[in-house]
Motif scaffolding. Structure first.
Motif, short mmCIF file in Angstrom:
data_model
loop_
_atom_site.label_atom_id
_atom_site.label_comp_id
_atom_site.label_asym_id
_atom_site.label_seq_id
_atom_site.Cartn_x
_atom_site.Cartn_y
_atom_site.Cartn_z
N ASN A 1 1.11 -1.54 -0.05
CA ASN A 1 0.66 0.32 0.01
C ASN A 1 0.99 1.82 0.13
O ASN A 1 0.50 1.44 -0.82
CB ASN A 1 -0.94 -0.12 1.56
N ASN A 2 1.65 1.71 0.90
CA ASN A 2 3.06 2.16 1.24
C ASN A 2 3.27 2.47 -0.66
O ASN A 2 3.97 3.77 -0.99
CB ASN A 2 4.19 2.18 1.96
N ARG A 3 4.02 1.55 -0.48
CA ARG A 3 5.44 1.99 -1.86
C ARG A 3 4.10 2.35 -3.15
O ARG A 3 4.80 3.43 -4.16
CB ARG A 3 5.89 0.70 -2.67
N ILE A 4 3.17 1.62 -3.92
CA ILE A 4 2.53 2.32 -4.69
C ILE A 4 1.93 3.88 -4.68
O ILE A 4 1.84 4.23 -5.81
CB ILE A 4 0.86 1.17 -4.44
N LYS A 5 1.53 4.17 -2.85
CA LYS A 5 1.08 4.91 -3.17
C LYS A 5 1.18 6.22 -2.76
O LYS A 5 1.40 7.78 -4.13
CB LYS A 5 0.11 5.34 -1.31
N GLN A 6 3.10 5.24 -2.24
CA GLN A 6 3.88 7.07 -2.79
C GLN A 6 4.48 6.99 -4.21
O GLN A 6 4.60 8.16 -4.43
CB GLN A 6 5.32 6.82 -2.56
N ALA A 7 4.24 6.11 -5.13
CA ALA A 7 5.06 6.69 -6.48
C ALA A 7 3.32 7.52 -7.00
O ALA A 7 3.55 8.12 -7.84
CB ALA A 7 4.55 4.77 -7.82
N PHE B 1 -1.21 7.58 -17.28
CA PHE B 1 0.05 7.24 -17.26
C PHE B 1 0.73 6.00 -15.88
O PHE B 1 -0.41 5.35 -15.49
CB PHE B 1 0.53 8.17 -16.29
N ARG B 2 1.98 6.14 -16.39
CA ARG B 2 2.93 5.14 -15.37
C ARG B 2 2.53 5.05 -14.06
O ARG B 2 2.98 6.52 -13.76
CB ARG B 2 3.73 4.55 -15.78
N ALA B 3 1.80 4.47 -13.48
CA ALA B 3 1.78 4.69 -12.12
C ALA B 3 2.78 4.38 -10.89
O ALA B 3 3.10 4.73 -9.77
CB ALA B 3 0.72 4.35 -11.09
N VAL B 4 3.06 3.20 -11.18
CA VAL B 4 4.45 2.65 -10.93
C VAL B 4 5.04 1.58 -11.63
O VAL B 4 4.63 1.06 -13.22
CB VAL B 4 4.03 1.04 -10.29
N PHE B 5 6.43 2.17 -12.05
CA PHE B 5 7.63 2.21 -12.89
C PHE B 5 8.11 1.11 -12.20
O PHE B 5 9.89 1.42 -12.06
CB PHE B 5 8.27 3.45 -13.43
N SER B 6 8.38 -0.12 -12.63
CA SER B 6 9.13 -1.52 -11.31
C SER B 6 9.88 -1.01 -10.74
O SER B 6 10.13 -0.50 -9.67
CB SER B 6 9.94 -1.97 -13.11
N GLU B 7 11.84 -1.43 -10.91
CA GLU B 7 12.70 -0.69 -9.98
C GLU B 7 12.85 0.84 -10.37
O GLU B 7 13.03 1.37 -8.47
CB GLU B 7 14.01 -1.26 -10.96
N ALA B 8 12.17 1.84 -10.25
CA ALA B 8 12.31 2.76 -10.29
C ALA B 8 11.63 3.51 -9.20
O ALA B 8 12.00 4.33 -8.52
CB ALA B 8 12.14 3.57 -11.85
N ASP B 9 10.27 2.59 -8.85
CA ASP B 9 9.38 2.56 -8.29
C ASP B 9 9.51 1.91 -6.37
O ASP B 9 8.60 1.68 -5.32
CB ASP B 9 8.16 3.04 -8.68
N GLY B 10 11.11 1.06 -6.74
CA GLY B 10 10.98 0.30 -5.70
C GLY B 10 10.54 -0.93 -5.38
O GLY B 10 9.77 -1.63 -4.59
N LEU B 11 9.49 -1.32 -7.03
CA LEU B 11 8.85 -2.83 -6.82
C LEU B 11 9.25 -3.16 -8.39
O LEU B 11 8.46 -3.42 -9.32
CB LEU B 11 7.32 -2.41 -7.30
#
Ligand code: SAM
Length: 400
Positions: free
Chosen positions: A79-85, A99-109
């Motif tokens: 939840n936190n990682r996705i919210k931050q991104a 838009f891209r909400a989560v971009f793999s390594e660049a967003d820590g996922l």
């Protein structure tokens, strides 16, 4: 008890600071109880915590770390990682609803892509380790992004390397396979099911919007046009004529619909063909353009072919410069992360030299801000390009 992988001592076991990848040759012996896809923590040779992530020996990058903190990888973490991104992308809402909400390594996922198209989330899981977290990911998507529909498009050659089958399906009720989005003044139909990537080249948004400064009154050639992204923007920003070229009829067909959607269909001609052939034909017929856009797919899947890829880029840029009117503009791009900036820039310079042209850089381009470039993870940078003002070199022959 948590499974632990220890790193070798000395230089071999040293990780790049802030980089989430651990290579197979950096480990001490692995316990046979650790299985592909397992959640593990990594420790230094003397037992100090380094990070927590997942393991898969099928890839040379056998561990991808999700955190460097000693924290659980649970629902709160996701939840936190996705919210931050997602929060970081907030300024984009004034420009677009795609838009891209989560971009793999660049967003820590690592191994997770989440794109938003209006009311629909399209996500891609690329690694076995991340696949194990799918239930948590789906719950976080629901909790944080709150879309009306969720489509999984985990379709990629990377999955095979990871030992995974492709998976494409709606989670919950089915939404529309073709979604209307906006990007600046333009509107587009995006085919999330059949289209490339998750449906649209979101990473080129900034360069498409930059056409505002380069299109008015221009005769434009949009090469590798896909569904007409650059063409529609050029039309809306006042181009007098646009030719949109792609090899696949399906994309041109959607491009035509996009042109109609934006009221610019009378200005845009959609042509099916191989760009290399089309460029040669234009060159032979001596036709000229004011603005030529070259946005090819990556020619570079493996590092060994850097030389071959450079030749392809050089030829395209050479041909592109040659069909420009004097002082015309070339917008040229490379989307390969294996093609370093310097090599791409040198390739364009060499193309100019062969063509007898010189150029001024009007604008340097990068992937859009929803594809963040993290300096400690150089692999996150992949898309580069230029808007160049091109003119002919006049050789003053010295007098005897
Ligand atoms: C990177 S995408 C272009 C994205 C597009 N500029 C946009 O903003 O949406 C590359 C496109 O090149 C097309 N393509 C690949 N090889 C081609 C070729 N030899 N000739 C013409 N089109 C080609 C693909 O079908 C794909 O649509």
């Amino acid at each position: 008890m948590e499974k632990v992988i220890r790193l070798r001592s000395g230089r071999q076991g040293k990780l790049r600071p802030g980089h989430p990848w651990v290579y197979k040759n950096q480990f001490l012996k692995i316990s046979p109880t650790i299985k592909p896809g397992d959640l593990i923590s990594v420790q230094t040779s003397n037992g100090k915590f380094v990070g927590r992530g997942y393991y898969n020996p099928r890839s040379e990058i056998s561990v991808r770390l999700l955190t460097f903190n000693d924290e659980p990888l649970d629902q709160i973490f996701f939840n936190n990682r996705i919210k931050q991104a997602f929060d970081r992308r907030n300024p984009l809402f004034s420009v677009t609803n795609a838009f891209r909400a989560v971009f793999s390594e660049a967003d820590g996922l690592p191994g997770l892509i989440i794109d938003i198209y209006h009311n629909t989330v399209v996500f891609q899981v690329l690694t076995l380790g991340m696949d194990r977290f799918k239930n948590l990911i789906l719950k976080s998507i629901e909790n944080i992004l709150k879309p009306s529909f969720v489509y999984e498009k985990s379709v990629s050659p990377f999955r095979k390397v990871e030992g995974l089958k492709d998976s494409a399906m709606w989670w919950g009720s089915s939404g529309e396979p073709i979604i209307e989005i906006f990007e600046g003044k333009a509107k587009f139909f995006v085919d999330i099911v059949n289209g490339h990537k998750t449906g649209f080249y979101l990473d080129q948004r900034k360069s498409r919007l930059a056409l505002e400064n380069f299109s008015n009154g221009k005769k434009v050639l949009d090469l590798f046009s896909y569904t007409g992204g650059f063409s529609v923007h050029a039309g809306l920003y006042g181009a007098k004529y646009v030719r949109s070229v792609d090899i696949k009829e399906e994309w041109l067909e959607l491009g035509r619909k996009n042109a109609i959607l934006n009221g610019v269909s009378r200005k845009i001609e959609f042509v099916r063909g191989d760009v290399f052939r089309v460029l040669k034909d234009i060159s032979d017929s001596n036709e000229k353009f004011d603005l030529v856009i070259i946005d090819p797919p990556s020619f570079l899947k493996k590092k060994e072919s850097l030389e071959t890829a450079s030749k392809g880029y050089k030829e395209l840029n050479y041909l592109g410069m040659n069909i420009l009117n004097e002082g015309g503009i070339l917008a040229t791009f490379s989307c390969s992360n294996k093609m370093p900036n310097e090599v791409f820039s040198k390739t364009v310079e060499e193309a100019a030299l062969i063509a007898g042209k010189k150029f001024t850089i009007l604008k340097r381009c990068h992937q859009a801000e929803d594809h963040p470039i993290v300096r400690s993870i150089p692999e996150t940078e992949y898309l580069k390009g230029y808007f160049l003002k091109v003119s002919t070199v006049i050789h003053n022959v010295g007098q005897a």
